[in-house]
Motif scaffolding. Structure first.
Motif, mmCIF file in Angstrom:
data_model
loop_
_atom_site.group_PDB
_atom_site.id
_atom_site.type_symbol
_atom_site.label_atom_id
_atom_site.label_comp_id
_atom_site.label_asym_id
_atom_site.label_seq_id
_atom_site.Cartn_x
_atom_site.Cartn_y
_atom_site.Cartn_z
ATOM 1 N N SER A 71 0.806 -1.224 0.000
ATOM 2 C CA SER A 71 0.000 0.000 0.000
ATOM 3 C C SER A 71 0.831 1.262 0.000
ATOM 4 C CB SER A 71 -0.918 0.023 1.230
ATOM 5 O OG SER A 71 -1.778 -1.083 1.254
ATOM 6 N N GLY A 72 2.054 1.204 0.514
ATOM 7 C CA GLY A 72 2.831 2.424 0.620
ATOM 8 C C GLY A 72 2.096 3.460 1.441
ATOM 9 N N THR A 73 1.863 4.628 0.858
ATOM 10 C CA THR A 73 1.178 5.699 1.580
ATOM 11 C C THR A 73 -0.348 5.608 1.472
ATOM 12 O OG1 THR A 73 1.442 7.174 -0.321
ATOM 13 C CG2 THR A 73 3.151 7.249 1.372
ATOM 14 N N GLY A 74 -0.854 4.469 0.958
ATOM 15 C CA GLY A 74 -2.275 4.221 1.126
ATOM 16 C C GLY A 74 -3.147 4.019 -0.091
ATOM 17 N N GLU A 75 -2.609 4.136 -1.289
ATOM 18 C CA GLU A 75 -3.468 4.020 -2.464
ATOM 19 C C GLU A 75 -3.198 2.737 -3.245
ATOM 20 O OE1 GLU A 75 -6.015 5.784 -3.299
ATOM 21 O OE2 GLU A 75 -5.766 7.285 -1.768
ATOM 22 N N PRO A 76 -4.276 2.156 -3.823
ATOM 23 C CA PRO A 76 -5.642 2.685 -3.934
ATOM 24 C C PRO A 76 -6.558 2.319 -2.764
ATOM 25 C CG PRO A 76 -5.504 0.702 -5.222
ATOM 26 C CD PRO A 76 -4.133 0.923 -4.642
ATOM 27 N N GLY A 77 -5.977 1.730 -1.697
ATOM 28 C CA GLY A 77 -6.807 1.267 -0.594
ATOM 29 C C GLY A 77 -7.663 2.344 0.031
ATOM 30 N N ASP A 110 2.556 4.355 8.279
ATOM 31 C CA ASP A 110 2.297 5.490 9.168
ATOM 32 C C ASP A 110 1.782 6.681 8.362
ATOM 33 O OD1 ASP A 110 3.155 4.046 11.346
ATOM 34 O OD2 ASP A 110 5.161 4.946 11.411
ATOM 35 N N VAL A 111 2.391 6.920 7.189
ATOM 36 C CA VAL A 111 1.906 7.996 6.319
ATOM 37 C C VAL A 111 0.475 7.692 5.867
ATOM 38 C CG1 VAL A 111 2.270 9.257 4.159
ATOM 39 C CG2 VAL A 111 4.245 8.554 5.538
ATOM 40 N N ALA A 112 0.207 6.431 5.494
ATOM 41 C CA ALA A 112 -1.138 6.048 5.066
ATOM 42 C C ALA A 112 -2.160 6.283 6.173
ATOM 43 C CB ALA A 112 -1.152 4.579 4.635
ATOM 44 N N ALA A 113 -1.805 5.936 7.409
ATOM 45 C CA ALA A 113 -2.731 6.131 8.531
ATOM 46 C C ALA A 113 -2.996 7.611 8.762
ATOM 47 C CB ALA A 113 -2.160 5.480 9.788
ATOM 48 N N ARG A 114 -1.967 8.440 8.625
ATOM 49 C CA ARG A 114 -2.169 9.891 8.780
ATOM 50 C C ARG A 114 -3.064 10.427 7.674
ATOM 51 N NH1 ARG A 114 3.477 9.871 9.894
ATOM 52 N NH2 ARG A 114 3.986 10.860 7.903
ATOM 53 N N ARG A 115 -2.864 9.945 6.452
ATOM 54 C CA ARG A 115 -3.713 10.380 5.350
ATOM 55 C C ARG A 115 -5.159 9.963 5.595
ATOM 56 N NH1 ARG A 115 -2.891 8.309 0.306
ATOM 57 N NH2 ARG A 115 -3.707 10.218 -0.629
#
Length: 281
Positions: free
Chosen positions: A57-63, A86-91
């Motif tokens: 997922s990296g920073t959260g996409e496309p999730g 951590d970046v994905a959770a913040r986003r």
């Protein structure tokens, strides 16, 4: 070639170092890769109320986009690198998205029961997995019958000048080794049918692939260099090999070359990705 665990350890370290760059240039990166995320969602045909797994997922996409579009569903974001998640959770918090969880794990050993998810997405992760066959088998294992797997990869460098421009500039100062054919890397899965064959080997059916154009859009040639030199893995890795004067020469060459893509006040550098979808039996 190093073993799988050595590769994973190296990737954890490298991608942890890239997390800040991905966070810094989030809006530029999301605009560039948005069409691929949209294509993955279309390919999956996700229905609200289902369980979805996003790999690498990296920073959260496309999730995160899937979770936002289908709020009654649940999305699990996974990545090898906790700093990225951590970046994905913040986003997610910033966007008011609550129907997600994050799990730190490798793609080839998923900590989930079989038949756990209605769909699985892998946006630009396939090329870096140490064992492609094992990872694909894991994706198929956790899919429910009739569930869909959709992934994306980059095709050949010459059709992705958004990164090739920087790498050509680097090559004027650094001897870039030719990667081993099956070594993890950005263009490892560029050949048509490469990922489709992996899908077929684990029993997926109704396999299809199609190309998706993207554009990296920046305000100026200088900003183009800032973006790619701070978040594109092969660019960052290559620049670590040179001293500051060589780095400045590389920057000047890339900035000069990318001016060819400037029009109407912005720099718009094209690229091309391939999406692959398949259905579990």
């Amino acid at each position: 070639m190093p073993g799988p665990e050595q590769i994973r350890d190296s990737q954890r370290q490298a991608w942890a170092g890239l997390a800040a760059g991905w966070a810094k240039w989030d809006s530029v990166i999301m605009d560039q890769l948005g069409p691929v995320g949209a294509a993955i969602m279309d390919g999956l045909g996700v229905v609200d109320g289902r369980r979805h797994l996003d790999i690498a997922s990296g920073t959260g996409e496309p999730g995160l986009s899937i979770a936002r579009r289908w709020p009654a569903g649940h999305v699990v974001l996974t990545d090898l690198v906790p700093e990225m998640l951590d970046v994905a959770a913040r986003r997610a918090r910033a966007q008011g998205i609550a129907n997600i969880d994050t799990t730190v794990c490798g793609a080839d050993e998923l900590p989930f029961d079989g038949d756990s998810f209605d769909s699985v997405s892998v946006r630009f992760g396939y090329m870096f997995f140490p064992d492609l066959a094992r990872a694909t088998a894991e994706f198929a294992r956790v899919l429910k019958p009739g569930g869909r797997l959709c992934s994306s990869v980059w095709i050949e460098p010459e059709r992705n000048p958004w990164t090739a421009t920087a790498m050509r500039a680097i090559a004027t100062e650094v001897v870039l080794p030719t990667p081993a054919p099956d070594a993890p890397g950005m263009f490892r899965c560029a050949a048509p049918g490469r990922v489709s064959a992996l899908y077929a080997d684990v029993g997926l059916s109704d396999i299809a692939e199609w190309d998706v154009p993207v554009h990296l859009v920046t305000e100026s040639p200088d900003q183009y260099w800032q973006v790619v030199s701070e978040h594109v893995a092969p660019v960052v890795a290559a620049l670590r090999q040179v001293d500051q004067p060589a780095r400045e020469r590389i920057r000047a060459r890339a900035v000069a070359d990318v001016r060819a893509f400037k029009a109407n006040g912005v720099v718009r550098v094209p690229g091309l990705a391939r999406c692959i979808v398949g259905t579990a039996p």
